[in-house]
Scaffold this motif. Structure first.
Motif, PDB file in Angstrom:
ATOM      1  N   GLU A 156      19.518  13.452 -54.285  1.00 30.57           N
ATOM      2  CA  GLU A 156      18.522  12.553 -53.692  1.00 30.57           C
ATOM      3  C   GLU A 156      19.106  11.156 -53.501  1.00 30.57           C
ATOM      4  O   GLU A 156      18.871  10.515 -52.466  1.00 30.57           O
ATOM      5  N   ARG A 157      19.881  10.691 -54.482  1.00 26.53           N
ATOM      6  CA  ARG A 157      20.500   9.363 -54.376  1.00 26.53           C
ATOM      7  C   ARG A 157      21.531   9.326 -53.241  1.00 26.53           C
ATOM      8  O   ARG A 157      21.613   8.346 -52.506  1.00 26.53           O
ATOM      9  N   MET A 158      22.290  10.406 -53.086  1.00 24.01           N
ATOM     10  CA  MET A 158      23.247  10.473 -51.981  1.00 24.01           C
ATOM     11  C   MET A 158      22.536  10.382 -50.639  1.00 24.01           C
ATOM     12  O   MET A 158      22.974   9.678 -49.726  1.00 24.01           O
ATOM     13  N   GLU A 159      21.431  11.112 -50.526  1.00 25.91           N
ATOM     14  CA  GLU A 159      20.672  11.088 -49.272  1.00 25.91           C
ATOM     15  C   GLU A 159      20.116   9.688 -49.010  1.00 25.91           C
ATOM     16  O   GLU A 159      20.130   9.203 -47.869  1.00 25.91           O
ATOM     17  N   GLU A 160      19.643   9.014 -50.058  1.00 30.18           N
ATOM     18  CA  GLU A 160      19.155   7.636 -49.905  1.00 30.18           C
ATOM     19  C   GLU A 160      20.255   6.706 -49.403  1.00 30.18           C
ATOM     20  O   GLU A 160      20.031   5.873 -48.516  1.00 30.18           O
ATOM     21  N   LEU A 161      21.446   6.840 -49.973  1.00 27.47           N
ATOM     22  CA  LEU A 161      22.559   5.982 -49.580  1.00 27.47           C
ATOM     23  C   LEU A 161      22.944   6.211 -48.126  1.00 27.47           C
ATOM     24  O   LEU A 161      23.241   5.255 -47.388  1.00 27.47           O
ATOM     25  N   GLY A 214      29.672  11.965 -60.305  1.00 22.52           N
ATOM     26  CA  GLY A 214      29.474  11.144 -61.494  1.00 22.52           C
ATOM     27  C   GLY A 214      29.154   9.704 -61.151  1.00 22.52           C
ATOM     28  O   GLY A 214      28.255   9.098 -61.743  1.00 22.52           O
ATOM     29  N   GLU A 215      29.880   9.136 -60.188  1.00 22.03           N
ATOM     30  CA  GLU A 215      29.654   7.735 -59.818  1.00 22.03           C
ATOM     31  C   GLU A 215      28.277   7.546 -59.186  1.00 22.03           C
ATOM     32  O   GLU A 215      27.570   6.578 -59.481  1.00 22.03           O
ATOM     33  N   VAL A 216      27.882   8.469 -58.323  1.00 25.59           N
ATOM     34  CA  VAL A 216      26.568   8.347 -57.676  1.00 25.59           C
ATOM     35  C   VAL A 216      25.448   8.462 -58.705  1.00 25.59           C
ATOM     36  O   VAL A 216      24.473   7.694 -58.674  1.00 25.59           O
ATOM     37  N   PHE A 217      25.595   9.411 -59.642  1.00 17.00           N
ATOM     38  CA  PHE A 217      24.543   9.547 -60.649  1.00 17.00           C
ATOM     39  C   PHE A 217      24.461   8.304 -61.529  1.00 17.00           C
ATOM     40  O   PHE A 217      23.355   7.810 -61.811  1.00 17.00           O
ATOM     41  N   MET A 218      25.604   7.785 -61.977  1.00 16.10           N
ATOM     42  CA  MET A 218      25.572   6.599 -62.836  1.00 16.10           C
ATOM     43  C   MET A 218      24.982   5.406 -62.103  1.00 16.10           C
ATOM     44  O   MET A 218      24.290   4.568 -62.701  1.00 16.10           O
ATOM     45  N   SER A 219      25.250   5.309 -60.804  1.00 17.24           N
ATOM     46  CA  SER A 219      24.650   4.231 -60.010  1.00 17.24           C
ATOM     47  C   SER A 219      23.131   4.370 -59.973  1.00 17.24           C
ATOM     48  O   SER A 219      22.395   3.386 -60.124  1.00 17.24           O
ATOM     49  N   ARG A 220      22.649   5.587 -59.783  1.00 14.04           N
ATOM     50  CA  ARG A 220      21.197   5.817 -59.783  1.00 14.04           C
ATOM     51  C   ARG A 220      20.609   5.501 -61.159  1.00 14.04           C
ATOM     52  O   ARG A 220      19.541   4.880 -61.268  1.00 14.04           O
ATOM     53  N   LEU A 221      21.308   5.941 -62.202  1.00 17.41           N
ATOM     54  CA  LEU A 221      20.820   5.703 -63.559  1.00 17.41           C
ATOM     55  C   LEU A 221      20.705   4.206 -63.837  1.00 17.41           C
ATOM     56  O   LEU A 221      19.715   3.738 -64.420  1.00 17.41           O
ATOM     57  N   GLU A 222      21.708   3.444 -63.420  1.00 11.20           N
ATOM     58  CA  GLU A 222      21.645   1.986 -63.604  1.00 11.20           C
ATOM     59  C   GLU A 222      20.451   1.390 -62.876  1.00 11.20           C
ATOM     60  O   GLU A 222      19.755   0.513 -63.419  1.00 11.20           O
ATOM     61  N   ASN A 223      20.205   1.835 -61.655  1.00 11.38           N
ATOM     62  CA  ASN A 223      19.048   1.314 -60.913  1.00 11.38           C
ATOM     63  C   ASN A 223      17.752   1.602 -61.659  1.00 11.38           C
ATOM     64  O   ASN A 223      16.863   0.738 -61.740  1.00 11.38           O
TER      65      ASN A 223
END
Length: 271
Positions: free
Chosen positions: A54-59, A112-121
């Motif tokens: 979902e985060r990838m699609e948002e980006l 991993g990077e995309v998930f951690m970015s989402r988690l930080e948000n």
């Protein structure tokens, strides 16, 4: 109790220890603050895949990628992630549904990077009251360096908050006080500035490519080129700088590498 709301530095990922030191060097640590680090336990096999997709699609949508390309990308991504098998000791293992990616997968670092970015948000948009005690937050993949200005007793409450965000994602906490080892740095919080030393693990040995080996000479000195680049790029004190030069001279001598370490350092510094 010290609140850091007005001084808060937003979440920010760094590429290496040099970039981290550049961010920290001009910032004086707040009085009474302590240095801590968080680390995700086994990130790759525990990444929730649905939120990551979902985060990838948002980006992609934020980047105004055409809708048909976004749809094709998400379809291909699901196809690549759906088998989710890994092999170890001649046995095959299947990861839980929609959880995790095998270590060594070509998609691992991206996922991993995309998930951690989402988690930080999610962390910093949660409005959690303990966020007021975070003065600096810098992340390298799943390792997080943090300057904490609140009571140490509240750190475990914040750790519990992090661990409750996703069932499969668990953080560990290291409390360093005024000094902490992070990546290949020892970071010290002085009254008016951060200071840095180069950190080597206790298990580090002096073994590099030996001068008597049949490897090409550029290969033999590649480690020294990397060490010297790090040395001249970090904001080290003169004493720490000269100490590291002495260590590099020792490494060259013990591995019989015939190079002028001091000369290489001078040339690199001038460049």
């Amino acid at each position: 109790m010290i609140s850091s709301t007005t001084e808060f530095r937003p979440p920010f990922s760094v590429k290496n220890s040099i970039e981290l030191s550049e961010h920290l060097a001009p910032i004086p640590p707040p009085p009474g603050s302590i240095l801590i680090s968080f680390d995700v336990v086994g990130l790759y096999p525990n990444i929730p895949l649905q939120p990551t997709r979902e985060r990838m699609e948002e980006l992609l949508n934020e980047a105004q990628v055409p809708e048909f390309l976004v749809s094709e990308f998400t379809t291909l991504l699901k196809t690549c992630l759906s088998p989710n098998f890994c092999q170890f000791n001649d046995k095959f293992y299947k990861l839980p549904p929609d959880i995790g990616i095998p270590i060594g997968s070509p998609l691992g670092s991206l996922i991993g990077e995309v998930f951690m970015s989402r988690l930080e948000n999610e962390i910093f948009q949660s409005g959690h009251p303990l966020l007021n005690h975070i003065f600096i937050w810098r992340r390298y993949m799943d390792d997080i360096f943090c300057v904490w200005t609140g009571p140490e007793a509240l750190l475990h409450n914040f750790l519990n908050f992090l661990n409750d965000l996703y069932p499969s994602i668990k953080f560990t906490l290291e409390i360093g006080g005024k000094m902490i080892n992070f990546l290949d740095l020892t970071i010290l919080a002085q009254p008016n500035k951060f200071e840095f030393k180069i950190y080597r693990k206790p298990t580090t040995t002096d073994i590099l490519i030996h001068g008597s080996s049949f490897c090409p000479f550029p290969h033999k000195i590649s480690a020294f080129n990397s060490f010297i680049h790090r040395l001249v790029s970090l904001p080290l004190s003169p004493a720490t700088f000269h100490q590291e030069v002495s260590i590099l001279k020792h490494l060259a001598l013990s591995n019989m590498i015939n190079i002028d370490v001091a000369g290489l350092v001078r040339r690199k510094t001038l460049r």
